[in-house]
Every structure is written in structure tokens, then in C-alpha cells.
Scaffold this motif. Structure first.
Motif, mmCIF file in Angstrom:
data_model
loop_
_atom_site.group_PDB
_atom_site.id
_atom_site.type_symbol
_atom_site.label_atom_id
_atom_site.label_comp_id
_atom_site.label_asym_id
_atom_site.label_seq_id
_atom_site.Cartn_x
_atom_site.Cartn_y
_atom_site.Cartn_z
ATOM 1 N N THR A 1 -1.906 2.776 6.830
ATOM 2 C CA THR A 1 -2.345 1.137 6.740
ATOM 3 C C THR A 1 -2.104 0.339 8.018
ATOM 4 O O THR A 1 -2.644 -0.432 8.495
ATOM 5 C CB THR A 1 -1.598 0.678 5.571
ATOM 6 O OG1 THR A 1 -1.728 1.562 4.346
ATOM 7 C CG2 THR A 1 -1.941 -0.806 5.325
ATOM 8 N N VAL B 1 0.838 -1.336 -0.213
ATOM 9 C CA VAL B 1 0.097 0.015 -0.017
ATOM 10 C C VAL B 1 0.772 1.267 -0.067
ATOM 11 O O VAL B 1 0.477 2.174 -0.777
ATOM 12 C CB VAL B 1 -0.915 -0.058 1.386
ATOM 13 C CG1 VAL B 1 -1.837 1.341 1.328
ATOM 14 C CG2 VAL B 1 -2.084 -1.121 1.036
ATOM 15 N N GLY C 1 1.198 6.447 3.623
ATOM 16 C CA GLY C 1 0.553 5.229 3.346
ATOM 17 C C GLY C 1 0.908 3.976 4.428
ATOM 18 O O GLY C 1 0.053 3.159 4.665
ATOM 19 N N ALA D 1 4.089 10.392 0.784
ATOM 20 C CA ALA D 1 2.912 9.333 0.458
ATOM 21 C C ALA D 1 3.331 8.162 0.822
ATOM 22 O O ALA D 1 2.430 7.425 1.572
ATOM 23 C CB ALA D 1 2.496 9.551 -1.095
ATOM 24 N N SER E 1 0.807 3.916 -2.969
ATOM 25 C CA SER E 1 0.696 5.268 -2.666
ATOM 26 C C SER E 1 1.769 6.371 -3.156
ATOM 27 O O SER E 1 1.693 7.342 -3.782
ATOM 28 C CB SER E 1 0.574 5.553 -1.302
ATOM 29 O OG SER E 1 -0.637 4.708 -0.761
#
Length: 259
Positions: free
Chosen positions: A196, A24, A192, A188, A28
Motif C-alpha cells: 500500500t 489496509v 499489506g 500479511a 489484510s
């Protein structure tokens, strides 16, 4: 069940889902990086440097030239804030646009805004400051610096003999300034990863179901004396074993008949 979260349990939760969390985070970072690169408009920057100086008339009673020069420096430094304020007003930007349009007719319909101009003093005790102008046109950024020079020298405080001197001329930028693609991608990725991981931690904390006997022992701090087996799972294993046994028997008998 005990839902207290300590560092050990936190790291254990993150470790158990680290692959998903990393995927993830990477996705991202790539998505934000590509978006920034594709949508960012190239901007070009040019910088001009100034020094605010004064030349107070030397008084015959002054003992040394060094003392006179120090007085001049302190006098200019005291008026630095006034000078910077005078060249960053909306009227100052309008005058700069006027000088810019007079220098070239192609700038007749262009107008710089305060957001295009950044004025930075080298330090609180320095009489030097830098002016950086960013636009989408490298030539415009450079010419705007010269227009700023004309405006600033015209608006600089006329107290005593205070003057504004240019110590470094602007240059046409050969390449656009960084669009922040790498910076946004890193942000990012970190965002992320954290978001997460927090989601998995929250899901684990709110989950009241019992996964296995080990989890029960850890949550309640007790020893396991006995465990009742899952009858359905045992039945499924028996059926699977019976099916496998029959299959092997048929294969064995078929092999013998074939001989």
C-alpha cells in the motif's frame, strides 16, 4: 517538476497516508489469519530419536580404550550420510507402510508419503538424528514412528557392526501443531503495509499536477514572489458571504418584529 525521491520525501508521503496504509495492513492480516485458521487441517506430530553406533572389535595392540572409542565414533559418523540416505528412499517409505499395516489393520488403506516424514541430523558431526512424522491422526503419527524404527533398523548399513539404537520413543501428540495462523497474519500485515505504501509513493511520483504554491517551491527550489488567486473560489466565497449576511439580516428583522 523534480520527481527525485529521497528518504525525507518518502517518509512524508507515507506519513500523509499512514491511516489508510494501516487500515489496509490490518484488514489484510485479519483476512489471511481467518482464512488460515478456517481452512488449515489440524496435523499431529510425533518424534523418535536415534543414535548410530558401532562396536568395532578391539585390537590387542591398541594403546587405550579412549582411542578405540574414538575410532568407533568416527567410523559411525562417516557412515551417517549413507544411513540417512538409505532410510529416506521411496522403497524405505513403502517398507514403513508395510510395517504400519502389519501392526494394525486399520492402517490397511492408509499410506504415508515422503512429505509426512522429516529426518534431521542433530549436527554435521553428530551420530544422532531425529525423525518427525506429521499426519492428521495423532495415533497414526505415533505408530508411524514405530514403523519407521522397524524399517530403519532393517535397512541400516550392515558394514562391520554398525547398529541403530533408539534413544527416545515417540509419544501420542496431545494437541495439533501450529497451523501458522499468527505467522501468516504477520506476513500479511507487513506485505499489506509495504504494498500500500509503494502504491501511494508511485501515485505521488507519477502525479504531474500542481497542488499548491508550497509544492511548487519545494519541487523547483525557488521562492514565491506572488500568487494569482483563484477567481472562481473568490467568487464562491463572496456568494457564500452574501448569502450568510442576508440570512442573518432576515433573522434580525424577524426578531425585531416579533418583539
Amino acid at each position: 517538476m523534480n520527481k527525485e525521491i529521497n528518504l525525507e520525501r518518502l517518509f512524508k508521503i507515507i506519513k500523509s497516508r499512514i491511516i489508510i496504509i494501516m487500515i489496509v495492513a490490518v484488514v489484510s492480516a485479519v483476512a489471511v489469519g481467518l482464512y488460515t485458521k478456517l481452512t488449515a487441517i489440524p496435523t499431529y506430530a510425533s518424534t523418535i530419536k536415534f543414535c548410530l553406533v558401532s562396536s568395532i572389535e578391539k585390537v590387542p595392540t591398541q594403546s587405550t580404550t579412549a582411542a578405540n572409542e574414538r575410532n568407533q565414533y568416527m567410523y559411525a559418523n562417516e557412515l551417517m550420510e549413507t544411513c540417512l540416505e538409505a532410510i529416506q528412499t521411496d522403497d524405505a517409505i513403502s517398507e514403513m507402510n508395510g510395517f504400519l499395516q502389519e501392526s494394525d489393520v486399520k492402517y490397511a488403506n492408509l499410506g504415508l508419503k515422503p512429505g509426512n516424514v522429516k529426518v534431521e541430523q542433530v549436527s554435521d558431526t553428530s551420530n544422532n538424528f531425529h525423525v518427525t512424522i506429521k499426519t492428521t491422526n495423532p495415533e497414526l503419527s505415533c505408530d508411524a514412528c514405530y514403523a519407521f524404527e522397524s524399517m530403519a533398523k532393517a535397512r541400516a548399513p550392515k558394514v562391520g557392526t554398525l547398529t541403530l539404537q533408539t534413544i527416545d520413543s515417540p509419544k501420542v501428540a496431545a494437541a495439533p501443531v501450529s497451523s501458522g495462523t499468527v505467522r501468516n497474519a504477520i506476513i500479511a500485515f507487513i506485505g499489506g503495509f509495504i504494498i500500500t505504501a509503494m502504491i501511494f509513493v508511485v501515485i505521488t511520483v507519477l502525479d504531474n499536477t500542481v497542488k499548491d504554491s508550497t509544492a511548487v517551491c519545494e519541487d523547483f527550489g525557488i521562492l514565491l514572489l506572488a500568487e494569482i488567486p483563484n477567481i472562481n473560489q473568490a467568487a464562491d466565497r463572496d456568494k457564500s458571504y452574501e448569502y450568510t449576511t442576508r440570512s442573518h439580516s432576515r433573522e434580525y428583522r424577524g426578531g425585531r418584529h416579533g418583539k
